[in-house]
Write a protein that holds these residues in place. Sequence first.
Motif, mmCIF file in Angstrom:
data_model
loop_
_atom_site.group_PDB
_atom_site.id
_atom_site.type_symbol
_atom_site.label_atom_id
_atom_site.label_comp_id
_atom_site.label_asym_id
_atom_site.label_seq_id
_atom_site.Cartn_x
_atom_site.Cartn_y
_atom_site.Cartn_z
ATOM 1 N N ASP A 82 -38.677 36.249 -1.180
ATOM 2 C CA ASP A 82 -38.854 34.832 -0.870
ATOM 3 C C ASP A 82 -37.608 34.335 -0.131
ATOM 4 O O ASP A 82 -36.974 33.360 -0.522
ATOM 5 C CB ASP A 82 -39.099 34.033 -2.164
ATOM 6 C CG ASP A 82 -39.382 32.558 -1.891
ATOM 7 O OD1 ASP A 82 -39.737 32.213 -0.745
ATOM 8 O OD2 ASP A 82 -39.239 31.748 -2.835
ATOM 9 N N TYR A 85 -34.573 33.455 -2.172
ATOM 10 C CA TYR A 85 -34.755 32.686 -3.411
ATOM 11 C C TYR A 85 -35.229 33.612 -4.542
ATOM 12 O O TYR A 85 -35.777 33.165 -5.540
ATOM 13 C CB TYR A 85 -35.711 31.503 -3.191
ATOM 14 C CG TYR A 85 -35.019 30.351 -2.474
ATOM 15 C CD1 TYR A 85 -34.232 29.453 -3.177
ATOM 16 C CD2 TYR A 85 -35.113 30.204 -1.098
ATOM 17 C CE1 TYR A 85 -33.567 28.423 -2.538
ATOM 18 C CE2 TYR A 85 -34.448 29.174 -0.439
ATOM 19 C CZ TYR A 85 -33.678 28.283 -1.167
ATOM 20 O OH TYR A 85 -33.003 27.263 -0.532
ATOM 21 N N VAL A 122 -30.091 29.493 -8.013
ATOM 22 C CA VAL A 122 -31.516 29.693 -8.301
ATOM 23 C C VAL A 122 -31.680 30.096 -9.771
ATOM 24 O O VAL A 122 -31.774 31.289 -10.082
ATOM 25 C CB VAL A 122 -32.118 30.757 -7.355
ATOM 26 C CG1 VAL A 122 -33.638 30.806 -7.484
ATOM 27 C CG2 VAL A 122 -31.718 30.503 -5.911
ATOM 28 N N HIS A 125 -35.605 31.485 -11.870
ATOM 29 C CA HIS A 125 -36.126 32.848 -11.845
ATOM 30 C C HIS A 125 -35.116 33.739 -11.156
ATOM 31 O O HIS A 125 -34.280 33.263 -10.392
ATOM 32 C CB HIS A 125 -37.450 32.891 -11.069
ATOM 33 C CG HIS A 125 -37.404 32.092 -9.794
ATOM 34 N ND1 HIS A 125 -37.877 30.805 -9.707
ATOM 35 C CD2 HIS A 125 -36.911 32.369 -8.566
ATOM 36 C CE1 HIS A 125 -37.688 30.332 -8.489
ATOM 37 N NE2 HIS A 125 -37.096 31.263 -7.766
ATOM 38 N N PHE A 193 -43.479 31.388 -9.212
ATOM 39 C CA PHE A 193 -43.527 31.600 -7.764
ATOM 40 C C PHE A 193 -44.108 33.004 -7.516
ATOM 41 O O PHE A 193 -45.098 33.355 -8.131
ATOM 42 C CB PHE A 193 -42.146 31.340 -7.138
ATOM 43 C CG PHE A 193 -41.761 29.876 -7.242
ATOM 44 C CD1 PHE A 193 -42.096 28.981 -6.232
ATOM 45 C CD2 PHE A 193 -41.143 29.372 -8.380
ATOM 46 C CE1 PHE A 193 -41.807 27.623 -6.349
ATOM 47 C CE2 PHE A 193 -40.845 28.013 -8.500
ATOM 48 C CZ PHE A 193 -41.176 27.150 -7.472
ATOM 49 N N VAL A 230 -35.420 24.452 -7.927
ATOM 50 C CA VAL A 230 -36.429 24.260 -8.983
ATOM 51 C C VAL A 230 -35.776 23.751 -10.273
ATOM 52 O O VAL A 230 -36.037 24.249 -11.377
ATOM 53 C CB VAL A 230 -37.241 25.556 -9.258
ATOM 54 C CG1 VAL A 230 -38.508 25.258 -10.053
ATOM 55 C CG2 VAL A 230 -37.646 26.244 -7.959
ATOM 56 N N GLU A 288 -32.968 19.943 -6.941
ATOM 57 C CA GLU A 288 -34.263 20.016 -6.285
ATOM 58 C C GLU A 288 -35.271 19.846 -7.410
ATOM 59 O O GLU A 288 -35.587 20.795 -8.126
ATOM 60 C CB GLU A 288 -34.495 21.362 -5.592
ATOM 61 C CG GLU A 288 -35.807 21.337 -4.804
ATOM 62 C CD GLU A 288 -36.621 22.628 -4.806
ATOM 63 O OE1 GLU A 288 -37.503 22.766 -3.958
ATOM 64 O OE2 GLU A 288 -36.406 23.499 -5.666
ATOM 65 N N ASP A 350 -38.671 24.112 3.660
ATOM 66 C CA ASP A 350 -39.964 24.260 2.989
ATOM 67 C C ASP A 350 -41.068 23.407 3.610
ATOM 68 O O ASP A 350 -42.223 23.537 3.198
ATOM 69 C CB ASP A 350 -39.850 23.838 1.510
ATOM 70 C CG ASP A 350 -39.039 24.817 0.677
ATOM 71 O OD1 ASP A 350 -39.019 26.018 1.009
ATOM 72 O OD2 ASP A 350 -38.430 24.366 -0.305
ATOM 73 N N ARG A 419 -38.430 27.721 10.215
ATOM 74 C CA ARG A 419 -37.311 28.633 9.949
ATOM 75 C C ARG A 419 -36.946 29.486 11.168
ATOM 76 O O ARG A 419 -36.214 30.471 11.049
ATOM 77 C CB ARG A 419 -37.680 29.557 8.775
ATOM 78 C CG ARG A 419 -37.963 28.789 7.494
ATOM 79 C CD ARG A 419 -38.435 29.684 6.361
ATOM 80 N NE ARG A 419 -38.606 28.901 5.134
ATOM 81 C CZ ARG A 419 -38.979 29.401 3.960
ATOM 82 N NH1 ARG A 419 -39.230 30.697 3.863
ATOM 83 N NH2 ARG A 419 -39.103 28.623 2.906
HETATM 84 C C1 GLC Z 1 -37.547 26.069 -3.855
HETATM 85 C C2 GLC Z 1 -37.062 26.558 -2.513
HETATM 86 C C3 GLC Z 1 -38.145 27.371 -1.892
HETATM 87 C C4 GLC Z 1 -38.438 28.542 -2.794
HETATM 88 C C5 GLC Z 1 -38.771 28.080 -4.203
HETATM 89 C C6 GLC Z 1 -38.711 29.214 -5.181
HETATM 90 O O1 GLC Z 1 -38.620 25.201 -3.747
HETATM 91 O O2 GLC Z 1 -36.675 25.480 -1.720
HETATM 92 O O3 GLC Z 1 -37.792 27.814 -0.607
HETATM 93 O O4 GLC Z 1 -39.515 29.270 -2.293
HETATM 94 O O5 GLC Z 1 -37.847 27.136 -4.667
HETATM 95 O O6 GLC Z 1 -37.380 29.604 -5.390
#
Ligand code: GLC
Length: 551
Positions: A82, A85, A122, A125, A193, A230, A288, A350, A419
């Motif tokens: 991802d 991420y 992050v 996860h 995700f 997240v 976020e 995103d 992107r």
């Molecule tokens: C957030 C990020 C996104 C990513 C998701 C999972 O929303 O901005 O790009 O896919 O988290 O980490």
Amino acid sequence: MTQHSSAPATGTAPAVRTDASGAPAGWWRDAVIYQVYPRSFADGNGDGMGDLAGVRARLPYLADLGVDAVWLSPFYASPQADAGYDVADYRAIDPMFGDLHDADALIRDAHELGLRIIVDLVPNHSSDQHEWFQRALREGPGSPLRDRYHFRPGRGPKGEEPPNDWESIFGGPAWTRTENPDGTPGEWYLHLFAPEQPDFNWENEAVRDEFRSVLRFWLDMGVDGFRIDVAHGLVKAAGLPDMGRAGQLKLLGNQVLPFFDQDGVHEIYRSWRRILDEYPGERIGVAEAWTPSPERTALYLRADELHQAFNFHYLNTAWNAEALREVIDQSLDSMRPVGAPTTWVLSNHDVVRHRTRLGGGLARARAASLLMLALPGSAYVYQGEELGLPEVADLPDEVRQDPSFFKDNGQDGLRDGCRVPIPWTRAGSSHGFGSGGSWLPQPGQWAELSVEEQTGDPTSTLELYRSALAVRREHPALGAGESVQWLEDFPAGVLAFRRRAADGSGRDLICTANTTDRPVELSAAPGRALLASGEYEGGAIPADTTVWWEV
Ligand code: GLC
């Protein structure tokens, strides 16, 4: 001209805050924060993929643009399921982006140029290649390591059904079945995700300890803050209860869900805030958080929690004067009780770039940007929006890399179109992005949108941003603040507000945004025009044009 204030004016200028060393404090209250998407910003080693050396070489561009801070999307060791991420090692740089020396040099250079650095964290996860997850898989059911994630036996006679009915944000069930070490079908694990992104179990103390340690690692490296990915997802409702319905994507950001915006997350941010505050220089946390309302977002920003959160309610608002006024008021009103700055954002990695999303081409994008930069608080700029880049809608399927298909949360389809590597020069391999092509193809139009083409052209979008950021920095009515005074005496479709000079100088600023598709005649100019997003030379304000006036 009648005026209506969205909040009672205090009549006094805010006192200048200072930190322990006597330096002015609260830099983040009005900061303009530029998002670098490392894959697509600049490629230092010519492999077609952006990297930290590329970012470092372009820092002078960002300083010159006039932003205060740079937020970098993840550059950690990652299999890139991802786009980073999915982190396999929170303390290492992915070789495709460089190494820790590059990160160190980047942070140091940025600081010398007066730019702050915010890194992406992050915590919801990890990657499925993270050592903890790999060991948990290898050790099988009953391993204490499995408690760091959400492993569960399946339902049904043979455990062939997922443990609950939660859906992945990227589509399909939020659970994937594992194989036992002996090859038989095993437990399931939760991933909100992609399957390559197993969710951590934040009830486990080792997870909490690990992230406190990761925070300190990067704070010791000198970063000025974290954008927390997240941030609303870490805590899941006890027992992982069924949602009881399908189509859960539609509910994201509309209500508290058993996996999103649970009250238990706040305790985590309180513990992080204590760590941030141990370090000098006001290190910040930016959430976020997709929550049902600005009021629930404000909970993340109580005095002992995080500093800022993205204002997705603003990002999701159409180019319509009434709707904008409503979301602006609601945003300011909801932040006021917690004393946090309101933030404003139009684009990120995103969502469809706002030039395309707002449906009015470049003129409307420029007008929206100038409006955003006049609002009280902090603003986010996504790389390339200062060039007026549109969404690249026609990427061939075979080059796309995004695992998601966000469809119901303002994100329409795949996310690769925002992107595409940004253009620096008219000619050359990948328009100066790097010497070795670019990982996503750039459209032909990129030449005329390049930094080189736009630099020095007073009508360009790049110069509009430079001017706006320079005025914003200097002008006593712009930047931090808690309210705007709406001005009512303007034609329908013109959003107009006044901002009071914070230094008592009386240099107030009026911002007028003509959101209509027709020129609008004003009965009188509200002041001296300082800056306009379109061709304003007195008389009518052109369609889709914002003007800043000094009163
Ligand atoms: C957030 C990020 C996104 C990513 C998701 C999972 O929303 O901005 O790009 O896919 O988290 O980490």
